[in-house]
Scaffold this motif. Sequence first.
Motif, PDB file in Angstrom:
ATOM      1  N   LEU A   1       0.880  -1.171   0.000  1.00 47.62           N
ATOM      2  CA  LEU A   1       0.000   0.000   0.000  1.00 47.62           C
ATOM      3  C   LEU A   1       0.914   1.216   0.000  1.00 47.62           C
ATOM      4  O   LEU A   1       1.455   1.609   1.031  1.00 47.62           O
ATOM      5  CB  LEU A   1      -0.922   0.005   1.214  1.00 47.62           C
ATOM      6  N   GLY A   2       1.120   1.779  -1.191  1.00 52.37           N
ATOM      7  CA  GLY A   2       2.022   2.902  -1.318  1.00 52.37           C
ATOM      8  C   GLY A   2       1.327   4.223  -1.087  1.00 52.37           C
ATOM      9  O   GLY A   2       0.090   4.305  -1.064  1.00 52.37           O
ATOM     10  N   PRO A   3       2.081   5.287  -0.900  1.00 57.81           N
ATOM     11  CA  PRO A   3       1.487   6.607  -0.697  1.00 57.81           C
ATOM     12  C   PRO A   3       0.572   6.997  -1.856  1.00 57.81           C
ATOM     13  O   PRO A   3       0.946   6.877  -3.033  1.00 57.81           O
ATOM     14  CB  PRO A   3       2.702   7.531  -0.628  1.00 57.81           C
ATOM     15  N   GLY A   4      -0.637   7.426  -1.520  1.00 61.99           N
ATOM     16  CA  GLY A   4      -1.574   7.886  -2.535  1.00 61.99           C
ATOM     17  C   GLY A   4      -2.386   6.801  -3.208  1.00 61.99           C
ATOM     18  O   GLY A   4      -3.245   7.101  -4.040  1.00 61.99           O
ATOM     19  N   TRP A   5      -2.160   5.531  -2.851  1.00 63.77           N
ATOM     20  CA  TRP A   5      -2.940   4.461  -3.469  1.00 63.77           C
ATOM     21  C   TRP A   5      -4.380   4.513  -2.962  1.00 63.77           C
ATOM     22  O   TRP A   5      -4.647   4.798  -1.798  1.00 63.77           O
ATOM     23  CB  TRP A   5      -2.347   3.104  -3.120  1.00 63.77           C
TER      24      TRP A   5
ATOM     25  N   TRP B   1     -10.527  -4.923   9.237  1.00 67.14           N
ATOM     26  CA  TRP B   1      -9.448  -5.638   9.914  1.00 67.14           C
ATOM     27  C   TRP B   1      -9.114  -4.985  11.252  1.00 67.14           C
ATOM     28  O   TRP B   1      -9.238  -3.764  11.414  1.00 67.14           O
ATOM     29  CB  TRP B   1      -8.189  -5.657   9.049  1.00 67.14           C
ATOM     30  N   LYS B   2      -8.629  -5.777  12.197  1.00 64.57           N
ATOM     31  CA  LYS B   2      -8.279  -5.293  13.533  1.00 64.57           C
ATOM     32  C   LYS B   2      -6.789  -5.421  13.850  1.00 64.57           C
ATOM     33  O   LYS B   2      -6.337  -4.894  14.855  1.00 64.57           O
ATOM     34  CB  LYS B   2      -9.078  -6.063  14.592  1.00 64.57           C
ATOM     35  N   PHE B   3      -6.023  -6.124  13.023  1.00 64.93           N
ATOM     36  CA  PHE B   3      -4.620  -6.376  13.339  1.00 64.93           C
ATOM     37  C   PHE B   3      -3.800  -5.082  13.341  1.00 64.93           C
ATOM     38  O   PHE B   3      -4.209  -4.060  12.792  1.00 64.93           O
ATOM     39  CB  PHE B   3      -4.020  -7.390  12.362  1.00 64.93           C
ATOM     40  N   ALA B   4      -2.633  -5.146  13.953  1.00 60.20           N
ATOM     41  CA  ALA B   4      -1.732  -3.994  14.016  1.00 60.20           C
ATOM     42  C   ALA B   4      -1.178  -3.693  12.621  1.00 60.20           C
ATOM     43  O   ALA B   4      -0.695  -4.597  11.928  1.00 60.20           O
ATOM     44  CB  ALA B   4      -0.591  -4.284  14.986  1.00 60.20           C
ATOM     45  N   TRP B   5      -1.233  -2.412  12.245  1.00 60.87           N
ATOM     46  CA  TRP B   5      -0.778  -1.986  10.921  1.00 60.87           C
ATOM     47  C   TRP B   5      -0.168  -0.614  11.070  1.00 60.87           C
ATOM     48  O   TRP B   5      -0.832   0.322  11.542  1.00 60.87           O
ATOM     49  CB  TRP B   5      -1.955  -1.973   9.964  1.00 60.87           C
ATOM     50  N   VAL B   6       1.090  -0.461  10.703  1.00 58.06           N
ATOM     51  CA  VAL B   6       1.801   0.794  10.922  1.00 58.06           C
ATOM     52  C   VAL B   6       2.416   1.285   9.618  1.00 58.06           C
ATOM     53  O   VAL B   6       2.532   0.538   8.637  1.00 58.06           O
ATOM     54  CB  VAL B   6       2.894   0.631  12.000  1.00 58.06           C
ATOM     55  N   SER B   7       2.822   2.552   9.640  1.00 56.28           N
ATOM     56  CA  SER B   7       3.374   3.196   8.451  1.00 56.28           C
ATOM     57  C   SER B   7       4.885   3.361   8.581  1.00 56.28           C
ATOM     58  O   SER B   7       5.388   3.834   9.602  1.00 56.28           O
ATOM     59  CB  SER B   7       2.727   4.572   8.252  1.00 56.28           C
ATOM     60  N   SER B   8       5.590   2.988   7.514  1.00 58.73           N
ATOM     61  CA  SER B   8       7.035   3.219   7.435  1.00 58.73           C
ATOM     62  C   SER B   8       7.357   4.455   6.619  1.00 58.73           C
ATOM     63  O   SER B   8       8.519   4.679   6.256  1.00 58.73           O
ATOM     64  CB  SER B   8       7.728   1.993   6.815  1.00 58.73           C
ATOM     65  N   ASN B   9       6.337   5.266   6.330  1.00 58.34           N
ATOM     66  CA  ASN B   9       6.525   6.446   5.492  1.00 58.34           C
ATOM     67  C   ASN B   9       7.595   7.358   6.086  1.00 58.34           C
ATOM     68  O   ASN B   9       7.584   7.654   7.283  1.00 58.34           O
ATOM     69  CB  ASN B   9       5.202   7.204   5.371  1.00 58.34           C
ATOM     70  N   GLY B  10       8.520   7.791   5.255  1.00 56.55           N
ATOM     71  CA  GLY B  10       9.601   8.655   5.722  1.00 56.55           C
ATOM     72  C   GLY B  10      10.844   7.912   6.155  1.00 56.55           C
ATOM     73  O   GLY B  10      11.869   8.533   6.446  1.00 56.55           O
TER      74      GLY B  10
ATOM     75  N   PRO C   1       1.066   6.729   4.195  1.00 61.13           N
ATOM     76  CA  PRO C   1       0.870   7.420   5.474  1.00 61.13           C
ATOM     77  C   PRO C   1      -0.195   6.716   6.305  1.00 61.13           C
ATOM     78  O   PRO C   1      -1.093   6.059   5.773  1.00 61.13           O
ATOM     79  CB  PRO C   1       0.413   8.823   5.045  1.00 61.13           C
ATOM     80  N   LEU C   2      -0.114   6.879   7.622  1.00 64.27           N
ATOM     81  CA  LEU C   2      -1.011   6.170   8.528  1.00 64.27           C
ATOM     82  C   LEU C   2      -2.474   6.482   8.234  1.00 64.27           C
ATOM     83  O   LEU C   2      -3.325   5.589   8.314  1.00 64.27           O
ATOM     84  CB  LEU C   2      -0.673   6.523   9.976  1.00 64.27           C
ATOM     85  N   VAL C   3      -2.799   7.727   7.906  1.00 61.55           N
ATOM     86  CA  VAL C   3      -4.194   8.080   7.649  1.00 61.55           C
ATOM     87  C   VAL C   3      -4.746   7.285   6.473  1.00 61.55           C
ATOM     88  O   VAL C   3      -5.925   6.889   6.466  1.00 61.55           O
ATOM     89  CB  VAL C   3      -4.341   9.607   7.422  1.00 61.55           C
ATOM     90  N   GLU C   4      -3.928   6.995   5.461  1.00 61.73           N
ATOM     91  CA  GLU C   4      -4.370   6.206   4.308  1.00 61.73           C
ATOM     92  C   GLU C   4      -4.487   4.734   4.677  1.00 61.73           C
ATOM     93  O   GLU C   4      -5.386   4.035   4.203  1.00 61.73           O
ATOM     94  CB  GLU C   4      -3.409   6.415   3.138  1.00 61.73           C
ATOM     95  N   ILE C   5      -3.585   4.256   5.506  1.00 58.98           N
ATOM     96  CA  ILE C   5      -3.679   2.880   5.999  1.00 58.98           C
ATOM     97  C   ILE C   5      -4.975   2.694   6.767  1.00 58.98           C
ATOM     98  O   ILE C   5      -5.732   1.739   6.549  1.00 58.98           O
ATOM     99  CB  ILE C   5      -2.471   2.549   6.892  1.00 58.98           C
ATOM    100  N   GLU C   6      -5.262   3.604   7.688  1.00 60.01           N
ATOM    101  CA  GLU C   6      -6.437   3.465   8.540  1.00 60.01           C
ATOM    102  C   GLU C   6      -7.729   3.552   7.733  1.00 60.01           C
ATOM    103  O   GLU C   6      -8.700   2.848   8.040  1.00 60.01           O
ATOM    104  CB  GLU C   6      -6.405   4.533   9.634  1.00 60.01           C
TER     105      GLU C   6
END
Length: 261
Positions: free
Chosen positions: A87-91, A139-148, A126-131
């Motif tokens: 899931l890349g930025p802006g997808w 989904w409920k699993f842990a998902w974090v952003s490595s952006n930057g 970015p986290l806002v796009e992930i969420e």
Amino acid sequence: MTASTVVESGTANHAIVSRDRWIAERKALLAHEKELTHLHDRIARERRALPWVRVEKRYVFDTPDGPRTLADLFDGRSQLIVQHFMLGPGWDQGCVGCSYMADHTDGMTVHLEHRDIAWVAISRAPLVEIERFQRRMGWKFAWVSSNGSTFNHDFGVSFTPEERERGEVYYNYDMQAFPHEEAPGISVFYKHEAGEVFHTYSTYGRGVEVMMGAYHMVDLTPKGRDERNTAMEWVRHHDRYELAPSKKAAASAGSCCASHE
């Protein structure tokens, strides 16, 4: 029916035999299945025996609980499995194949936790796009952003424009053409009592099928994966399946992450 009887079906002309003949052929297949089981066990032992690499770089991720380091993601456990989720930025949405893998996750995390294993998905978006996408999928699993950070690139699942312009990128331990800026993978880490983190294993390409329980269940059926053009061509986001999917639709789409060996 006799051994020569054939039934017309959607699985092509298939031989119909007596029960005794079926048992004989099934036992022959069982011998091969046992070989595969023993080979799987041997490879698992070899995997555990691999040497480790100390993670020297300090990676910081954006999480719902604020910035967290790689060591923090272990959540009090000594082992960590990471799904490199495409899931890349802006997808607009995550990769279909990565989403198919993620559909298996929520039910297994409690079992992993009781085996001293933390599990997390990491994406470059970015986290806002992930969420936003996570809410859509439920989904409920842990998902974090490595952006930057360089985490995705360092672990072989993101490629720079310059790398892609050369026509080949380093993926799955070799130089090869790859059609996307992000790639699928699974990485495993260990943290010892002193807090140091080690990279113990990563798998890419079709190696990520280890997470696809439903895919392996499909392999048990007469039709199997029924893929004629590309791997996972029948897979959709779970909220995008048609009530009565047409064969034409199934043949026209495919996963963005499971076509490479």
